[in-house]
Design a protein around this motif. Structure first.
Motif, PDB file in Angstrom:
ATOM      1  N   GLY A 128       0.803  -1.216   0.000  1.00 26.77           N
ATOM      2  CA  GLY A 128       0.000   0.000   0.000  1.00 26.77           C
ATOM      3  C   GLY A 128       0.839   1.270   0.000  1.00 26.77           C
ATOM      4  O   GLY A 128       0.389   2.325   0.436  1.00 26.77           O
ATOM      5  N   LYS A 129       2.065   1.166  -0.490  1.00 26.20           N
ATOM      6  CA  LYS A 129       2.979   2.315  -0.553  1.00 26.20           C
ATOM      7  C   LYS A 129       2.905   2.954  -1.936  1.00 26.20           C
ATOM      8  O   LYS A 129       2.750   2.268  -2.934  1.00 26.20           O
ATOM      9  CB  LYS A 129       4.423   1.891  -0.277  1.00 26.20           C
ATOM     10  N   THR A 130       3.042   4.258  -1.975  1.00 27.49           N
ATOM     11  CA  THR A 130       2.987   4.977  -3.248  1.00 27.49           C
ATOM     12  C   THR A 130       4.387   5.383  -3.698  1.00 27.49           C
ATOM     13  O   THR A 130       5.339   5.374  -2.916  1.00 27.49           O
ATOM     14  CB  THR A 130       2.133   6.250  -3.117  1.00 27.49           C
ATOM     15  N   ARG A 131       4.478   5.780  -4.948  1.00 23.39           N
ATOM     16  CA  ARG A 131       5.743   6.294  -5.480  1.00 23.39           C
ATOM     17  C   ARG A 131       6.130   7.575  -4.757  1.00 23.39           C
ATOM     18  O   ARG A 131       7.301   7.805  -4.486  1.00 23.39           O
ATOM     19  CB  ARG A 131       5.620   6.539  -6.983  1.00 23.39           C
ATOM     20  N   LYS A 132       5.136   8.373  -4.433  1.00 22.59           N
ATOM     21  CA  LYS A 132       5.386   9.619  -3.702  1.00 22.59           C
ATOM     22  C   LYS A 132       5.968   9.313  -2.331  1.00 22.59           C
ATOM     23  O   LYS A 132       6.915   9.961  -1.884  1.00 22.59           O
ATOM     24  CB  LYS A 132       4.083  10.408  -3.566  1.00 22.59           C
ATOM     25  N   TRP A 133       5.431   8.320  -1.654  1.00 22.76           N
ATOM     26  CA  TRP A 133       5.938   7.924  -0.342  1.00 22.76           C
ATOM     27  C   TRP A 133       7.392   7.471  -0.446  1.00 22.76           C
ATOM     28  O   TRP A 133       8.247   7.899   0.330  1.00 22.76           O
ATOM     29  CB  TRP A 133       5.072   6.789   0.238  1.00 22.76           C
ATOM     30  N   LEU A 134       7.687   6.603  -1.423  1.00 26.24           N
ATOM     31  CA  LEU A 134       9.051   6.106  -1.589  1.00 26.24           C
ATOM     32  C   LEU A 134      10.006   7.239  -1.938  1.00 26.24           C
ATOM     33  O   LEU A 134      11.122   7.296  -1.408  1.00 26.24           O
ATOM     34  CB  LEU A 134       9.111   5.008  -2.656  1.00 26.24           C
ATOM     35  N   ALA A 135       9.570   8.144  -2.789  1.00 23.55           N
ATOM     36  CA  ALA A 135      10.403   9.300  -3.139  1.00 23.55           C
ATOM     37  C   ALA A 135      10.765  10.089  -1.884  1.00 23.55           C
ATOM     38  O   ALA A 135      11.913  10.499  -1.705  1.00 23.55           O
ATOM     39  CB  ALA A 135       9.673  10.187  -4.143  1.00 23.55           C
ATOM     40  N   GLY A 136       9.802  10.287  -1.007  1.00 19.83           N
ATOM     41  CA  GLY A 136      10.063  11.000   0.240  1.00 19.83           C
ATOM     42  C   GLY A 136      11.032  10.260   1.143  1.00 19.83           C
ATOM     43  O   GLY A 136      11.904  10.868   1.768  1.00 19.83           O
ATOM     44  N   GLN A 137      10.907   8.950   1.206  1.00 19.90           N
ATOM     45  CA  GLN A 137      11.799   8.140   2.033  1.00 19.90           C
ATOM     46  C   GLN A 137      13.235   8.191   1.530  1.00 19.90           C
ATOM     47  O   GLN A 137      14.181   8.154   2.316  1.00 19.90           O
ATOM     48  CB  GLN A 137      11.325   6.675   2.063  1.00 19.90           C
ATOM     49  N   LEU A 138      13.386   8.272   0.220  1.00 23.44           N
ATOM     50  CA  LEU A 138      14.717   8.233  -0.391  1.00 23.44           C
ATOM     51  C   LEU A 138      15.295   9.615  -0.669  1.00 23.44           C
ATOM     52  O   LEU A 138      16.456   9.737  -1.045  1.00 23.44           O
ATOM     53  CB  LEU A 138      14.656   7.453  -1.715  1.00 23.44           C
ATOM     54  N   GLY A 139      14.470  10.647  -0.550  1.00 20.72           N
ATOM     55  CA  GLY A 139      14.925  11.991  -0.882  1.00 20.72           C
ATOM     56  C   GLY A 139      15.112  12.166  -2.382  1.00 20.72           C
ATOM     57  O   GLY A 139      15.992  12.893  -2.835  1.00 20.72           O
ATOM     58  N   LYS A 140      14.281  11.479  -3.137  1.00 18.29           N
ATOM     59  CA  LYS A 140      14.352  11.524  -4.606  1.00 18.29           C
ATOM     60  C   LYS A 140      13.089  12.160  -5.158  1.00 18.29           C
ATOM     61  O   LYS A 140      12.055  12.218  -4.496  1.00 18.29           O
ATOM     62  CB  LYS A 140      14.491  10.105  -5.193  1.00 18.29           C
ATOM     63  N   ASN A 141      13.150  12.575  -6.400  1.00 18.08           N
ATOM     64  CA  ASN A 141      12.014  13.127  -7.102  1.00 18.08           C
ATOM     65  C   ASN A 141      11.061  11.988  -7.469  1.00 18.08           C
ATOM     66  O   ASN A 141      11.492  10.897  -7.837  1.00 18.08           O
ATOM     67  CB  ASN A 141      12.529  13.835  -8.366  1.00 18.08           C
ATOM     68  N   GLU A 142       9.768  12.259  -7.392  1.00 16.14           N
ATOM     69  CA  GLU A 142       8.787  11.234  -7.736  1.00 16.14           C
ATOM     70  C   GLU A 142       8.929  10.762  -9.183  1.00 16.14           C
ATOM     71  O   GLU A 142       8.688   9.590  -9.492  1.00 16.14           O
ATOM     72  CB  GLU A 142       7.378  11.773  -7.490  1.00 16.14           C
ATOM     73  N   ALA A 143       9.368  11.639 -10.079  1.00 17.04           N
ATOM     74  CA  ALA A 143       9.581  11.260 -11.481  1.00 17.04           C
ATOM     75  C   ALA A 143      10.682  10.206 -11.596  1.00 17.04           C
ATOM     76  O   ALA A 143      10.602   9.301 -12.439  1.00 17.04           O
ATOM     77  CB  ALA A 143       9.926  12.484 -12.323  1.00 17.04           C
ATOM     78  N   THR A 144      11.692  10.299 -10.753  1.00 23.14           N
ATOM     79  CA  THR A 144      12.767   9.302 -10.748  1.00 23.14           C
ATOM     80  C   THR A 144      12.219   7.935 -10.365  1.00 23.14           C
ATOM     81  O   THR A 144      12.525   6.925 -11.009  1.00 23.14           O
ATOM     82  CB  THR A 144      13.882   9.716  -9.770  1.00 23.14           C
ATOM     83  N   ILE A 145      11.394   7.907  -9.338  1.00 21.90           N
ATOM     84  CA  ILE A 145      10.786   6.649  -8.895  1.00 21.90           C
ATOM     85  C   ILE A 145       9.920   6.074 -10.020  1.00 21.90           C
ATOM     86  O   ILE A 145       9.945   4.871 -10.271  1.00 21.90           O
ATOM     87  CB  ILE A 145       9.940   6.859  -7.620  1.00 21.90           C
ATOM     88  N   SER A 146       9.178   6.926 -10.710  1.00 16.98           N
ATOM     89  CA  SER A 146       8.345   6.477 -11.828  1.00 16.98           C
ATOM     90  C   SER A 146       9.184   5.842 -12.929  1.00 16.98           C
ATOM     91  O   SER A 146       8.793   4.813 -13.499  1.00 16.98           O
ATOM     92  CB  SER A 146       7.548   7.643 -12.402  1.00 16.98           C
ATOM     93  N   ARG A 147      10.341   6.438 -13.222  1.00 18.28           N
ATOM     94  CA  ARG A 147      11.225   5.859 -14.253  1.00 18.28           C
ATOM     95  C   ARG A 147      11.745   4.489 -13.816  1.00 18.28           C
ATOM     96  O   ARG A 147      11.848   3.576 -14.636  1.00 18.28           O
ATOM     97  CB  ARG A 147      12.376   6.811 -14.568  1.00 18.28           C
ATOM     98  N   TRP A 148      12.061   4.357 -12.536  1.00 17.53           N
ATOM     99  CA  TRP A 148      12.509   3.061 -12.041  1.00 17.53           C
ATOM    100  C   TRP A 148      11.391   2.025 -12.134  1.00 17.53           C
ATOM    101  O   TRP A 148      11.619   0.899 -12.550  1.00 17.53           O
ATOM    102  CB  TRP A 148      12.977   3.150 -10.599  1.00 17.53           C
ATOM    103  N   CYS A 149      10.180   2.415 -11.744  1.00 15.16           N
ATOM    104  CA  CYS A 149       9.049   1.488 -11.752  1.00 15.16           C
ATOM    105  C   CYS A 149       8.657   1.072 -13.167  1.00 15.16           C
ATOM    106  O   CYS A 149       8.190  -0.047 -13.374  1.00 15.16           O
ATOM    107  CB  CYS A 149       7.855   2.104 -11.027  1.00 15.16           C
ATOM    108  N   SER A 150       8.833   1.958 -14.120  1.00 17.79           N
ATOM    109  CA  SER A 150       8.485   1.633 -15.504  1.00 17.79           C
ATOM    110  C   SER A 150       9.659   1.019 -16.259  1.00 17.79           C
ATOM    111  O   SER A 150       9.550   0.731 -17.444  1.00 17.79           O
ATOM    112  CB  SER A 150       8.001   2.885 -16.236  1.00 17.79           C
ATOM    113  N   ASN A 151      10.782   0.855 -15.580  1.00 14.89           N
ATOM    114  CA  ASN A 151      11.998   0.265 -16.138  1.00 14.89           C
ATOM    115  C   ASN A 151      12.582   1.111 -17.264  1.00 14.89           C
ATOM    116  O   ASN A 151      13.263   0.602 -18.148  1.00 14.89           O
ATOM    117  CB  ASN A 151      11.765  -1.174 -16.595  1.00 14.89           C
TER     118      ASN A 151
END
Length: 61
Positions: A5-28
Motif C-alpha cells: 500500500g505504498k505509493t511512489r510519492k511515499w518512496l520518493a520522500g523516504q529516499l529523498g528523490k524526485n517522484e519522477a525518478t521513482i516512476s522511471r525506475w518502476c516503468s523500467n
C-alpha cells in the motif's frame, strides 16, 4: 510497493528523490544504482534479490 500500500510519492520522500525518478525506475525506463536498490529493499523490508527477481519475472510473463 503496491502489496504494501505504498505509493511512489511515499518512496520518493523516504529516499529523498524526485517522484519522477521513482516512476522511471518502476516503468523500467531507468534503473537505480545497486546502493539505491539496497536502500529501497531496506525501506520496504524485503530482500534486494526480491526486487531484482520480481523485475525479471514480470518481463518473462
Amino acid at each position: 510497493m503496491d502489496k504494501q500500500g505504498k505509493t511512489r510519492k511515499w518512496l520518493a520522500g523516504q529516499l529523498g528523490k524526485n517522484e519522477a525518478t521513482i516512476s522511471r525506475w518502476c516503468s523500467n525506463t531507468s534503473q537505480p544504482s545497486l546502493e539505491m536498490l539496497m536502500k529501497i529493499a531496506a525501506i520496504l523490508g524485503i530482500s534486494s534479490k526480491d526486487l531484482i527477481n520480481n523485475g525479471i519475472n514480470n518481463e518473462t510473463k
